[in-house]
Design an enzyme around this catalytic site. Structure first.
Site, PDB file in Angstrom:
ATOM      1  N   ARG A  98      -3.033  -1.663  -1.601  1.00 49.24           N
ATOM      2  CA  ARG A  98      -2.541  -0.619  -0.697  1.00 49.24           C
ATOM      3  C   ARG A  98      -1.135  -0.192  -1.096  1.00 49.24           C
ATOM      4  O   ARG A  98      -0.783   0.992  -0.993  1.00 49.24           O
ATOM      5  CB  ARG A  98      -2.536  -1.141   0.747  1.00 49.24           C
ATOM      6  CG  ARG A  98      -1.935  -0.220   1.788  1.00 49.24           C
ATOM      7  CD  ARG A  98      -2.691   1.061   1.990  1.00 49.24           C
ATOM      8  NE  ARG A  98      -4.120   0.853   2.211  1.00 49.24           N
ATOM      9  CZ  ARG A  98      -4.999   1.828   2.394  1.00 49.24           C
ATOM     10  NH1 ARG A  98      -4.600   3.088   2.369  1.00 49.24           N
ATOM     11  NH2 ARG A  98      -6.274   1.546   2.570  1.00 49.24           N
ATOM     12  N   ALA A 343      -3.487  -8.346   5.326  1.00 50.00           N
ATOM     13  CA  ALA A 343      -4.911  -8.510   5.648  1.00 50.00           C
ATOM     14  C   ALA A 343      -5.708  -7.365   5.017  1.00 50.00           C
ATOM     15  O   ALA A 343      -5.353  -6.862   3.958  1.00 50.00           O
ATOM     16  CB  ALA A 343      -5.114  -8.605   7.158  1.00 50.00           C
ATOM     17  N   HIS A 345      -6.405  -4.062   5.413  1.00 46.59           N
ATOM     18  CA  HIS A 345      -5.870  -2.769   5.011  1.00 46.59           C
ATOM     19  C   HIS A 345      -4.884  -2.913   3.863  1.00 46.59           C
ATOM     20  O   HIS A 345      -4.857  -2.077   2.940  1.00 46.59           O
ATOM     21  CB  HIS A 345      -5.195  -2.077   6.206  1.00 46.59           C
ATOM     22  CG  HIS A 345      -4.975  -0.618   5.989  1.00 46.59           C
ATOM     23  ND1 HIS A 345      -3.737  -0.079   5.707  1.00 46.59           N
ATOM     24  CD2 HIS A 345      -5.831   0.434   6.004  1.00 46.59           C
ATOM     25  CE1 HIS A 345      -3.832   1.227   5.580  1.00 46.59           C
ATOM     26  NE2 HIS A 345      -5.114   1.572   5.749  1.00 46.59           N
ATOM     27  N   CYS A 346      -4.097  -3.955   3.876  1.00 46.42           N
ATOM     28  CA  CYS A 346      -3.114  -4.184   2.820  1.00 46.42           C
ATOM     29  C   CYS A 346      -3.779  -4.378   1.453  1.00 46.42           C
ATOM     30  O   CYS A 346      -3.153  -4.097   0.420  1.00 46.42           O
ATOM     31  CB  CYS A 346      -2.274  -5.420   3.128  1.00 46.42           C
ATOM     32  SG  CYS A 346      -1.414  -5.378   4.702  1.00 46.42           S
ATOM     33  N   LEU A 347      -5.013  -4.847   1.440  1.00 47.86           N
ATOM     34  CA  LEU A 347      -5.705  -5.175   0.201  1.00 47.86           C
ATOM     35  C   LEU A 347      -6.483  -3.996  -0.374  1.00 47.86           C
ATOM     36  O   LEU A 347      -6.967  -4.077  -1.507  1.00 47.86           O
ATOM     37  CB  LEU A 347      -6.653  -6.349   0.425  1.00 47.86           C
ATOM     38  CG  LEU A 347      -6.002  -7.693   0.750  1.00 47.86           C
ATOM     39  CD1 LEU A 347      -7.043  -8.679   1.283  1.00 47.86           C
ATOM     40  CD2 LEU A 347      -5.303  -8.270  -0.474  1.00 47.86           C
TER      41      LEU A 347
END
Length: 354
Positions: A98, A343, A345-347
């Site tokens: 992200r 989590a 979304h960050c990935l």
């Protein structure tokens, strides 16, 4: 591509995450320092997430070398991979696509002031590992270029530090962000607030920028908005709230909620605000981790929702499900993943359809 014209002048905009994707990009987790003592527990959950997304759309995964390719294939097979998952030998320093990946834009308006070269393009922002907190990111800064080349789309270099998790858009010209991150001197000390806003307008095709305050405790990004507040419709916003006045996140989340209630659309109307509870505190080795249900990812046919094995998971599922009734809610246990301070979304990073 006419380098004298900005993406905005060429008619590009950043679409909302719920608009159709051609694919999702990931970077395989391999940096053990990101998950001290837990990296082996991350791979099965990560593969589960990738496989769930692949039921909606093509998944691209960046891997460092052939050994990592084989490792990824092993865990993906164990997770039941059936959809189209493509592995690329694009070396990274860490897994947070992200933030180190390209941010894609589209041109689909018949009223665009100038003809865009192609329907989809990549914006390539500067990246410095969240304000220089981690010393190795020389591979990560190359990922936007490699992503653009793999998809065969043009690339615009924005000339400003910006992580994808620090912004959220509604696809119709509105953008959410936080002062604690974008105005932090560890990102762009040479740029004023007004200059940062103009760069966002020029490269993401947005018009109105809405500023929240601080992020949650444990977030090493200085307050990414994707842990706090998300657009879930053109005029609908979901935001994390904490009911316990004694909780360390109560003040910041209450202040952000107050700001949201005072914000108005360009037409002068209030937004519809949906409150999303925070999970029970997730603590590991004495550290409060940035666990938040707001860190969900919107795939074409599903919502990839982080869950944390607590009694508030069910309420989060119900609320997010009510916002996306046509998408399946897929819970991914992020109790271990969030030890890396991020989590679902960050990935992930979406590539829209043209």
């Amino acid at each position: 591509m006419n380098e004298l014209l900005t993406p905005r002048e060429l008619g590009y905009r950043m679409p909302a995450e719920w608009e159709p994707h051609q694919s999702t990009w990931l970077s395989w987790p391999h940096n053990a320092q990101c998950w001290p003592g837990k990296i082996e527990t991350i791979w099965p959950r990560y593969a589960e997430m990738a496989v769930a997304i692949s039921r909606s759309e093509t998944v691209h995964i960046n891997v460092v070398d052939e050994e990592m390719r084989r490792q990824a294939e092993h865990f993906l097979e164990r997770a039941g991979a059936r959809g189209e998952i493509m592995l690329h030998l694009f070396p990274t320093n860490d897994a947070w696509c992200r933030d180190h990946g390209a941010i894609f834009i589209v041109s689909d308006s018949p009223d665009a002031p100038a003809p865009a070269p192609v329907a989809v393009a990549a914006t390539h922002w500067g990246y410095n590992a969240w304000g220089g907190k981690y010393p190795r990111y020389e591979r990560d800064v190359q990922i936007p270029r490699l992503m653009a080349e793999a998809l065969g789309v043009p690339r615009f270099e924005a000339g400003m530090i910006l992580e994808g998790g620090s912004i959220d858009v509604n696809g119709e010209g509105l953008l959410l962000t936080t002062e604690s991150c974008l105005l932090n001197p560890n990102r762009n000390p040479h740029l004023s607030r007004e200059q940062i806003e103009q760069r966002l307008r020029d490269f993401l095709g947005v018009e109105a920028i809405y500023w929240l305050g601080d992020g949650i405790v444990g977030d090493d990004t200085d307050g990414h908005v994707d842990d706090l507040t998300r657009f879930v419709g053109p005029r609908t916003i979901v935001t994390a709230v904490e009911a316990d006045p004694e909780d360390v996140n109560y003040r910041a989340l209450s202040e952000n909620l107050r700001r949201l209630k005072e914000m108005r659309t360009p037409e002068g109307q209030p937004f519809e605000i949906v409150e999303l509870p925070m999970p029970r505190p997730v603590v590991y080795q004495g550290n409060r981790l940035p666990a938040s249900y707001a860190n969900f990812y919107i795939a074409n046919t599903s919502i990839i929702l982080p869950v944390f094995g607590c009694d508030r998971d069910a309420a989060a599922r119900e609320i997010v499900g009510s916002l996306f009734p046509d998408r399946e809610i897929v819970g991914i246990d992020c109790t271990d993943i969030v030890w890396g301070l991020g989590a679902c979304h960050c990935l992930t990073q979406q590539a829209p359809r043209g």
